[in-house]
Scaffold this active site. Structure first.
Site, PDB file in Angstrom:
ATOM      1  N   LYS A  85      -8.630  -5.457  -2.255  1.00 53.72           N
ATOM      2  CA  LYS A  85      -8.211  -6.046  -3.532  1.00 53.72           C
ATOM      3  C   LYS A  85      -9.332  -6.869  -4.163  1.00 53.72           C
ATOM      4  O   LYS A  85      -9.105  -7.524  -5.193  1.00 53.72           O
ATOM      5  CB  LYS A  85      -6.977  -6.955  -3.325  1.00 53.72           C
ATOM      6  CG  LYS A  85      -5.729  -6.218  -2.860  1.00 53.72           C
ATOM      7  CD  LYS A  85      -5.113  -5.382  -3.974  1.00 53.72           C
ATOM      8  CE  LYS A  85      -3.877  -4.631  -3.512  1.00 53.72           C
ATOM      9  NZ  LYS A  85      -3.389  -3.673  -4.505  1.00 53.72           N
TER      10      LYS A  85
ATOM     11  N   ASP B 228       0.932  -9.132 -10.366  1.00 56.37           N
ATOM     12  CA  ASP B 228       0.400  -8.135 -11.305  1.00 56.37           C
ATOM     13  C   ASP B 228       1.421  -7.046 -11.627  1.00 56.37           C
ATOM     14  O   ASP B 228       1.331  -6.411 -12.677  1.00 56.37           O
ATOM     15  CB  ASP B 228      -0.916  -7.536 -10.795  1.00 56.37           C
ATOM     16  CG  ASP B 228      -0.814  -6.913  -9.411  1.00 56.37           C
ATOM     17  OD1 ASP B 228       0.176  -7.188  -8.685  1.00 56.37           O
ATOM     18  OD2 ASP B 228      -1.726  -6.152  -9.049  1.00 56.37           O
ATOM     19  N   HIS B 229       2.378  -6.815 -10.746  1.00 56.51           N
ATOM     20  CA  HIS B 229       3.409  -5.784 -10.939  1.00 56.51           C
ATOM     21  C   HIS B 229       4.302  -5.816  -9.714  1.00 56.51           C
ATOM     22  O   HIS B 229       3.977  -6.477  -8.727  1.00 56.51           O
ATOM     23  CB  HIS B 229       2.793  -4.376 -11.076  1.00 56.51           C
ATOM     24  CG  HIS B 229       1.871  -4.050  -9.940  1.00 56.51           C
ATOM     25  ND1 HIS B 229       2.334  -3.668  -8.706  1.00 56.51           N
ATOM     26  CD2 HIS B 229       0.524  -4.125  -9.835  1.00 56.51           C
ATOM     27  CE1 HIS B 229       1.301  -3.508  -7.896  1.00 56.51           C
ATOM     28  NE2 HIS B 229       0.189  -3.787  -8.545  1.00 56.51           N
TER      29      HIS B 229
ATOM     30  N   HIS C  59       3.278  -0.175  -0.016  1.00 54.69           N
ATOM     31  CA  HIS C  59       2.910   1.238  -0.209  1.00 54.69           C
ATOM     32  C   HIS C  59       3.107   2.084   1.056  1.00 54.69           C
ATOM     33  O   HIS C  59       3.115   3.305   0.976  1.00 54.69           O
ATOM     34  CB  HIS C  59       1.444   1.357  -0.620  1.00 54.69           C
ATOM     35  CG  HIS C  59       1.177   1.094  -2.071  1.00 54.69           C
ATOM     36  ND1 HIS C  59       1.829   1.760  -3.078  1.00 54.69           N
ATOM     37  CD2 HIS C  59       0.288   0.261  -2.684  1.00 54.69           C
ATOM     38  CE1 HIS C  59       1.352   1.334  -4.249  1.00 54.69           C
ATOM     39  NE2 HIS C  59       0.440   0.420  -4.037  1.00 54.69           N
TER      40      HIS C  59
ATOM     41  N   ARG D 277      -8.199   6.069 -14.056  1.00 54.34           N
ATOM     42  CA  ARG D 277      -8.375   4.728 -13.495  1.00 54.34           C
ATOM     43  C   ARG D 277      -9.680   4.639 -12.704  1.00 54.34           C
ATOM     44  O   ARG D 277     -10.065   5.561 -12.008  1.00 54.34           O
ATOM     45  CB  ARG D 277      -7.181   4.375 -12.610  1.00 54.34           C
ATOM     46  CG  ARG D 277      -7.368   3.063 -11.887  1.00 54.34           C
ATOM     47  CD  ARG D 277      -6.095   2.438 -11.435  1.00 54.34           C
ATOM     48  NE  ARG D 277      -6.312   1.638 -10.240  1.00 54.34           N
ATOM     49  CZ  ARG D 277      -5.386   0.893  -9.688  1.00 54.34           C
ATOM     50  NH1 ARG D 277      -4.180   0.830 -10.212  1.00 54.34           N
ATOM     51  NH2 ARG D 277      -5.646   0.214  -8.603  1.00 54.34           N
TER      52      ARG D 277
ATOM     53  N   ASP E  64      -0.055  -9.665  -5.197  1.00 56.46           N
ATOM     54  CA  ASP E  64      -0.098  -8.263  -5.601  1.00 56.46           C
ATOM     55  C   ASP E  64       1.203  -7.563  -5.213  1.00 56.46           C
ATOM     56  O   ASP E  64       1.691  -7.721  -4.090  1.00 56.46           O
ATOM     57  CB  ASP E  64      -1.297  -7.576  -4.926  1.00 56.46           C
ATOM     58  CG  ASP E  64      -1.845  -6.468  -5.778  1.00 56.46           C
ATOM     59  OD1 ASP E  64      -1.108  -5.489  -6.023  1.00 56.46           O
ATOM     60  OD2 ASP E  64      -3.005  -6.565  -6.216  1.00 56.46           O
TER      61      ASP E  64
ATOM     62  N   ASP F 103       2.106   6.820  -5.401  1.00 55.96           N
ATOM     63  CA  ASP F 103       2.694   6.521  -6.717  1.00 55.96           C
ATOM     64  C   ASP F 103       3.887   7.432  -6.979  1.00 55.96           C
ATOM     65  O   ASP F 103       4.605   7.253  -7.971  1.00 55.96           O
ATOM     66  CB  ASP F 103       1.654   6.718  -7.823  1.00 55.96           C
ATOM     67  CG  ASP F 103       0.409   5.887  -7.574  1.00 55.96           C
ATOM     68  OD1 ASP F 103       0.551   4.806  -6.979  1.00 55.96           O
ATOM     69  OD2 ASP F 103      -0.690   6.328  -7.946  1.00 55.96           O
TER      70      ASP F 103
ATOM     71  N   HIS G 139       4.808   1.398  -6.949  1.00 57.40           N
ATOM     72  CA  HIS G 139       5.104   0.193  -7.732  1.00 57.40           C
ATOM     73  C   HIS G 139       6.442   0.394  -8.443  1.00 57.40           C
ATOM     74  O   HIS G 139       7.048   1.458  -8.355  1.00 57.40           O
ATOM     75  CB  HIS G 139       4.011  -0.041  -8.782  1.00 57.40           C
ATOM     76  CG  HIS G 139       2.642  -0.198  -8.188  1.00 57.40           C
ATOM     77  ND1 HIS G 139       1.498  -0.083  -8.923  1.00 57.40           N
ATOM     78  CD2 HIS G 139       2.252  -0.452  -6.915  1.00 57.40           C
ATOM     79  CE1 HIS G 139       0.453  -0.279  -8.146  1.00 57.40           C
ATOM     80  NE2 HIS G 139       0.878  -0.498  -6.921  1.00 57.40           N
TER      81      HIS G 139
ATOM     82  N   ASP H  77       1.930  -5.599  -1.906  1.00 54.50           N
ATOM     83  CA  ASP H  77       1.546  -4.301  -2.422  1.00 54.50           C
ATOM     84  C   ASP H  77       1.082  -3.334  -1.337  1.00 54.50           C
ATOM     85  O   ASP H  77       1.612  -2.234  -1.210  1.00 54.50           O
ATOM     86  CB  ASP H  77       0.425  -4.468  -3.445  1.00 54.50           C
ATOM     87  CG  ASP H  77       0.082  -3.130  -4.061  1.00 54.50           C
ATOM     88  OD1 ASP H  77       0.937  -2.592  -4.791  1.00 54.50           O
ATOM     89  OD2 ASP H  77      -1.008  -2.607  -3.791  1.00 54.50           O
TER      90      ASP H  77
ATOM     91  N   SER I 153      -2.306  -2.373 -10.645  1.00 57.19           N
ATOM     92  CA  SER I 153      -3.271  -3.472 -10.503  1.00 57.19           C
ATOM     93  C   SER I 153      -4.308  -3.479 -11.611  1.00 57.19           C
ATOM     94  O   SER I 153      -4.743  -4.551 -12.047  1.00 57.19           O
ATOM     95  CB  SER I 153      -4.015  -3.344  -9.180  1.00 57.19           C
ATOM     96  OG  SER I 153      -3.172  -3.620  -8.113  1.00 57.19           O
TER      97      SER I 153
END
Ligand SMILES: O=C(O)[C@@H](CO)OP(=O)(O)O
Ligand SMILES: [Mn+2]
Ligand SMILES: [Mn+2]
Length: 544
Positions: free
Chosen positions: A365, A475-476, A438, A290, A32, A175, A505, A434, A85
């Site tokens: 996750k 995933d990113h 963050h 989301r 992730d 974000d 991300h 991930d 994600s």
């Protein structure tokens, strides 16, 4: 069983793979937040000691390719949208690209269809006598919500009869840049002032930081949702302010303050009374598109029977989600925009073809390799063929303090599942790049990336023992770039000359193998030229 009848003319049976023997184990490892970027002091993956991944790529560089994991390649509105994600795992699990929630909401708002749908008609019944409450993430990150969509919804709802509106704001800093909460609240207050000029009684009523208030996921910590419930619904919180701008500015004076973790607050009037608790007869909209971080709140708002915390008061409201967040639970039952209909996922194909699967991650996750993977459906397709295992995440400790997270435990579980030979597909998500990324803590993220690499080794060694193959991808991006940059790619500095930390991300591509075996002669993946093809290939490898 969450299975549906086959679409016309489309059988569920999978054709045999031309080269791969039936019964070969396939390991699917999603790292992730693990993007690919040039070496740089802010590239934690590069800075970390990652011998397993280095060796894999060095031994056979031609077997690896870069694939896009952001923007339109994964169904997001524009190529300026970073990956996330939900869209990443939806794409991997479904093997197809769908217009995602963000895009569907854009379209519904632009055409005005959002106001003609069942969901809006339902909440509108509260507009004459009740208040419209909007709860969600105040940010233009585009991962969970978007500020411009909130602006349009405020305007549209008032034009369609809402006379009293209360907004409950969750500050981001994950974000988007930490500290940007102040600017978003300022912009929101300007919009609300304009609505007041038009005679709409519109105000912010409560709020808090997304990771501490309301937006928990996968039932990691119900106390997070309870703090939100108390502030948004009951109008109770330890911090009380006269307006939202004062709230975020004051709360940010604490030197350790962080938008992601601001404490809950309520806005009160001159007499100290909360300006917007949720009452019988009100309408509530959760405006995030989301799913994962809205499901818990949606349960609290919708379920008559609910025992996760004491709600104290359960107002009789008309509640709609921006989208329906869980297709299996049909939660919430009312929604403004129909979610993408993610059909014929790889999980369902495998279940219908008798293929045994095992999925594992830690709590934060867990739903990525189950719920998102299966097209935002909770539960099993066929419990006799599937096992989903969750390792409890640490609660109440920031991930930069415990950057190894549960990588080792996930790897050990996956190893045991592989060696048990009870499963044909074993898929895991390893969270470190991930979740630690963050936090914006570079040292900790480097430690987290090393732990992820060690986990990969354990899993690949087990796969090798049983003669299996693997798909290792991400995933990113996230951990590969921890600096906010200008257009030329140079890190941006704040007024004290410090490089601005990027907690979000990225737009970077991720790697995926062309060929999936360390030891068996190359099995070229037939159609793995984009992220959306990976899982289809996984299905086909496992076909009977
Ligand atoms: O934590 C989350 O909710 C998002 C970022 O907003 O991250 P991811 O998409 O990796 O789950
Ligand atoms: Mn992710
Ligand atoms: Mn993330």
């Amino acid at each position: 069983m969450a299975t549906r009848p086959p679409a016309e003319g489309k059988p569920w049976e999978l054709a045999a793979h031309p080269r791969l023997a039936k019964g070969t184990l396939v390991g699917v490892v999603v790292l992730d937040g693990w993007g690919e970027a040039p070496p740089d002091p802010f590239n934690c993956i590069h800075a970390a000691d990652t011998p397993t991944l280095d060796a894999l790529k060095k031994a056979a560089p031609a077997r690896w390719r870069l694939i896009k994991a952001h923007g339109t390649a994964v169904g997001l509105p524009t190529d300026d949208d970073m990956g996330n994600s939900e869209v990443g795992h939806n794409a991997l699990g479904a093997g197809q690209i769908y217009a995602q929630g963000a895009k569907l909401v854009d379209l519904a708002l632009a055409s005005g269809k959002i106001y003609e749908g069942e969901g809006f008609k339902y909440i509108r019944q509260s507009f004459d006598d009740g208040t419209l409450h909007l709860i969600g993430l105040l940010s233009d990150g585009g991962v969970h919500s978007r500020f411009d969509q909130l602006q349009l919804l405020l305007k549209g709802a008032s034009e369609h009869g809402a006379k009293r509106i209360r907004v409950h704001v969750l500050t981001d800093g994950r974000d988007v840049l930490d500290g940007s909460s102040v600017r978003f609240v300022e912009m929101l207050e300007e919009d609300l002032a304009r609505l007041r000029e038009k005679g709409v009684d519109a105000r912010v009523a409560s709020g808090g930081g997304r990771m501490y208030v309301t937006m928990d996921r996968y039932e990691n910590d119900w106390q997070v949702v309870k703090r939100g419930w108390d502030a948004h619904v009951l109008g109770e919180a330890p911090h009380k302010f006269k307006n939202a701008l004062e709230a975020v500015k004051k709360l940010r004076e604490d030197p350790k303050a962080n938008d992601q973790y601001l404490p809950p607050f309520v806005i009160v009037d001159e007499s100290g009374k909360p300006v917007g608790p949720i009452q019988d007869g009100d309408a509530v909209v959760t405006f995030n598109f989301r799913a994962d971080r809205m499901v818990m709140l949606a349960k609290a708002l919708e379920y008559e029977n609910f025992d996760k915390f004491d709600r104290i008061r359960f107002p009789k409201i008309r509640y709609a989600g921006m989208l329906q967040y869980d297709g299996e639970l049909k939660l919430p039952s009312h929604y403004l925009v129909a979610p993408p209909e993610i059909e014929r996922t790889s999980g369902e194909y495998l279940a219908r073809n008798g293929v045994r699967t095992y999925a594992c991650s830690e709590t934060v996750k867990f739903g990525h390799v189950t719920f998102f993977w299966n097209g935002n459906r909770s539960g099993y397709f066929n419990p006799s063929l599937e096992k989903y295992e969750e390792i409890p995440s640490d609660i109440g400790i920031p991930f930069n303090v415990q950057p190894k997270m549960k990588a080792l435990e996930i790897a050990q579980k996956a190893r045991d599942a592989i060696l048990s030979r009870k499963f044909d597909q074993v898929r895991v998500n390893i969270a470190n790049g991930d979740m630690v990324g963050h936090t914006g803590d570079i040292e900790a993220t480097i430690v987290g990336c090393k732990a992820a690499d060690e986990a990969v080794k354990i899993i690949l060694d087990a796969i090798e023992q049983v003669g299996g193959i693997f798909v290792l991808t991400a995933d990113h991006g996230n951990a590969e770039d921890m600096a906010k940059r200008d257009k030329s790619g140079k890190p941006l500095r704040d007024k004290d000359g410090k490089v601005q930390t990027l907690t979000s991300h990225t737009l970077n591509p991720v790697s995926a193998p062309h060929e999936v075996s360390r030891h068996v002669d190359p099995y070229v993946l037939a159609c793995q030229c984009a992220l959306n093809r990976v899982s289809e290939t996984v299905c086909r490898f496992q076909s009977p």
